[in-house]
Design a protein around this motif. Structure first.
Motif, PDB file in Angstrom:
ATOM      1  N   UNK A  87       0.811  -1.330   0.475  1.00 12.81           N
ATOM      2  CA  UNK A  87      -0.393  -0.074  -0.074  1.00 12.81           C
ATOM      3  C   UNK A  87       1.023   0.941  -0.110  1.00 12.81           C
ATOM      4  N   UNK A  88       1.731   1.536   0.584  1.00 11.48           N
ATOM      5  CA  UNK A  88       2.719   2.591   1.150  1.00 11.48           C
ATOM      6  C   UNK A  88       3.647   2.747  -0.277  1.00 11.48           C
ATOM      7  N   UNK A  89       3.825   1.233  -1.104  1.00 18.23           N
ATOM      8  CA  UNK A  89       4.760   1.251  -2.331  1.00 18.23           C
ATOM      9  C   UNK A  89       3.939   2.338  -2.624  1.00 18.23           C
ATOM     10  N   UNK A  90       2.915   1.903  -3.409  1.00 19.13           N
ATOM     11  CA  UNK A  90       1.739   2.572  -4.411  1.00 19.13           C
ATOM     12  C   UNK A  90       0.958   3.862  -3.845  1.00 19.13           C
ATOM     13  N   UNK A  91       1.306   4.511  -2.571  1.00 15.33           N
ATOM     14  CA  UNK A  91       0.746   5.675  -2.433  1.00 15.33           C
ATOM     15  C   UNK A  91       1.350   6.804  -4.141  1.00 15.33           C
ATOM     16  N   UNK A  92       0.588   8.292  -4.184  1.00 16.41           N
ATOM     17  CA  UNK A  92       1.564   8.647  -4.476  1.00 16.41           C
ATOM     18  C   UNK A  92       1.996   9.618  -4.018  1.00 16.41           C
ATOM     19  N   UNK A  93       3.422  10.142  -4.443  1.00 20.97           N
ATOM     20  CA  UNK A  93       4.756  10.823  -3.006  1.00 20.97           C
ATOM     21  C   UNK A  93       3.853  11.934  -1.462  1.00 20.97           C
ATOM     22  N   UNK A  94       3.103  12.512  -2.176  1.00 24.12           N
ATOM     23  CA  UNK A  94       2.425  13.898  -1.961  1.00 24.12           C
ATOM     24  C   UNK A  94       1.509  13.163  -0.983  1.00 24.12           C
ATOM     25  N   UNK A  95       0.808  12.482  -1.280  1.00 21.31           N
ATOM     26  CA  UNK A  95      -0.217  11.888   0.069  1.00 21.31           C
ATOM     27  C   UNK A  95       0.564  11.051   1.188  1.00 21.31           C
ATOM     28  N   UNK A  96       1.900  10.061   0.282  1.00 25.34           N
ATOM     29  CA  UNK A  96       3.057   9.826   1.304  1.00 25.34           C
ATOM     30  C   UNK A  96       3.621  10.495   2.190  1.00 25.34           C
ATOM     31  N   UNK A  97       3.373  11.550   1.809  1.00 24.72           N
ATOM     32  CA  UNK A  97       4.271  12.846   2.655  1.00 24.72           C
ATOM     33  C   UNK A  97       3.182  13.162   3.435  1.00 24.72           C
ATOM     34  N   UNK A 247      -5.497  18.394  -5.259  1.00 23.45           N
ATOM     35  CA  UNK A 247      -4.289  18.702  -3.415  1.00 23.45           C
ATOM     36  C   UNK A 247      -4.959  20.089  -2.877  1.00 23.45           C
ATOM     37  N   UNK A 248      -5.669  20.807  -3.483  1.00 23.01           N
ATOM     38  CA  UNK A 248      -5.892  22.135  -4.123  1.00 23.01           C
ATOM     39  C   UNK A 248      -7.539  22.151  -2.964  1.00 23.01           C
ATOM     40  N   UNK A 249      -7.789  21.429  -3.058  1.00 19.70           N
ATOM     41  CA  UNK A 249      -9.404  21.205  -2.550  1.00 19.70           C
ATOM     42  C   UNK A 249      -9.459  20.952  -1.694  1.00 19.70           C
ATOM     43  N   UNK A 250      -8.399  19.596  -1.180  1.00 19.30           N
ATOM     44  CA  UNK A 250      -8.663  19.094   0.629  1.00 19.30           C
ATOM     45  C   UNK A 250      -7.321  19.772   0.955  1.00 19.30           C
ATOM     46  N   UNK A 251      -6.684  21.387   0.682  1.00 12.04           N
ATOM     47  CA  UNK A 251      -5.738  21.680   1.655  1.00 12.04           C
ATOM     48  C   UNK A 251      -7.252  23.035   1.952  1.00 12.04           C
TER      49      UNK A 251
END
Length: 449
Positions: A87-97, A247-251
């Motif tokens: 799961x963590x490997x396939x996450x998008x880098x920004x979501x993981x960060x 991502x902007x919407x979530x922010x």
């Protein structure tokens, strides 16, 4: 409508209580990822992990990315090592960060240890930026086009690299040193003649942000300019990635949620409301309530100061709740309007005098309107002299409350304090005390005390 929304939850709860695995699999197959993510957020850790493990691999990742970071951590902690790493490997880098930025250090080390060298490098780079910067939220997985390419060559690049990119709808255009020159939309690229140079298709007049810029301001910029993605550059104008609209919407959602919490005199908390414990909810509100109790002692001190005035004209006490409540409400309305205008960029801190003058006049209009009503009620209940004191006080208090309520958030912003911290309850408490001073001074003048 509410009954329809509640029905899936009730059905799922029944299936979980009966431990009906085939029924749960059917329920998961019939509902979209965002609904499943909401139910995982509501569920306790055991049931959340059970539901997640019943999802197929691709659907599980889609659901996982819909979860808030605290709920993602809740699910990951219940997975076995192979599933955890996948799961963590396939996450998008920004979501993981973002997940690791909010997680305990031990959990973050566990995640980083299970990543491939490429994903670990992406994640470490994003975590190197300040917490609320654009760099933490951007995706480094982008397709950048060289300016000398033809449209046909650019489309070949998109086909070859697009599968690994988070988005291909906005494509940064760069020179040979990766300096940002503009963007090309996929639509324009597809509709252009195959031999047309990308440099001619590119739009150079597009907004861009630096990786160290505040992410909320960047998200608001996207909202104002109606773009799908913002190009993120370093201090030398080299392309680093894209800030995408999701991502902007979530922010913006997170910022608005935080502002709502602070305006209601509560500390923001992360995660799903239904999964938060009673103790967590109480802790989020207790500090502010204690501060407001201390602030409310000002009102007690004012009453003690004007004790002789109250003793002389006891009828004044009848209208204290009316006056205090009206002033507090007027101040809270002005404070909420100011915080909202600051958040969407409609006012700036340098506009503080203009805002104060505008809101003062609004308060005078409202106070005059309410004063007529108070004059009639006061005359009928007590006498015209007390009614006149209340009416005049209402005009002054409403004008004062609107002025204070509107300027405090702007002044807070100027000195680097979150304007939402100057919440409506805090403004109300301050206006209560000062409004009483105005009331008793007006009464002394009217009665000649």
């Amino acid at each position: 409508m509410a009954a329809m929304a509640a029905q899936p939850t009730e059905t799922l709860r029944d299936l979980l209580e009966d431990n009906d695995l085939p029924g749960l699999q059917n329920w998961l197959a019939e509902h979209p990822p965002y609904e499943i993510a909401d139910e995982l957020g509501r569920a306790d850790a055991v049931h959340a992990v059970l539901l997640f493990r019943l999802l197929d691999k691709d659907r599980a990742l889609t659901v996982f990315e819909e979860l808030d970071p605290p709920d993602q951590q809740k699910v990951l902690e219940g997975l076995r090592e192979p599933a955890f790493r996948d799961v963590v490997e396939r996450m998008a880098p920004d979501d993981r960060a973002r997940l690791l930025g909010e997680a305990p250090a031990k959990f973050a080390r566990h995640v980083l240890a299970g990543l491939s060298a490429r994903e670990r490098r992406y994640t470490a780079a994003l975590l190197g930026y300040p917490e609320h910067s654009v760099g933490r939220y951007m995706t480094p997985e982008t397709v950048a086009l060289r300016h000398h390419m033809s449209a046909a060559e650019a489309l070949d690049v998109v086909r070859r690299k697009g599968a690994d990119a988070e988005t291909v709808y906005t494509l940064p255009v760069i020179d040979d040193r990766r300096y940002f020159l503009g963007t090309v939309s996929l639509r324009d690229l597809v509709l252009s003649a195959p031999d047309r140079p990308v440099a001619e298709i590119a739009n150079a007049d597009v907004p861009q942000v630096h990786a160290t810029d505040d992410v909320e301001e960047a998200a608001r910029l996207m909202q104002d300019t109606n773009v799908l993605a913002l190009t993120v550059t370093d201090s030398e104008n080299r392309v680093l990635g894209l800030l995408t609209f999701d991502d902007a919407f979530e922010v913006i959602e997170a910022a608005d949620t935080e502002d709502f919490a602070r305006q209601s005199a509560s500390t923001p908390w992360a995660g799903h409301y239904m999964s938060a414990s009673v103790v967590e909810l109480a802790r989020a509100r207790a500090v502010w309530l204690l501060l407001l109790i201390v602030a409310a002692t000002l009102t007690v001190n004012v009453l003690q100061l004007f004790e002789d005035t109250l003793a002389s004209v006891t009828a004044l006490a009848l209208f204290i709740p009316l006056l205090v409540g009206t002033g507090g409400n007027a101040g809270a309305q002005a404070a909420t309007a100011a915080v909202r205008a600051l958040a969407v960029g409609e006012v700036r801190t340098k506009d503080v005098l203009r805002v104060a003058w505008r809101e003062c006049r609004v308060g005078l209009v409202l106070g005059s309107m309410l004063a007529v009503v108070a004059l009639v009620i006061g005359t009928l209940l007590v006498n015209v002299t007390v009614a006149a004191s209340v009416a005049v006080s209402l005009v002054a208090v409403c004008a004062w409350a609107a002025t204070i309520g509107s300027t405090m958030p702007l002044l807070a912003k100027r000195v680097g304090i979150d304007p939402a911290v100057i919440s409506a309850p805090l403004v109300t408490t301050l206006v209560d005390a000062t409004g009483l001073i105005i009331y008793f001074l007006v009464a002394r003048l009217v009665f000649g005390l």
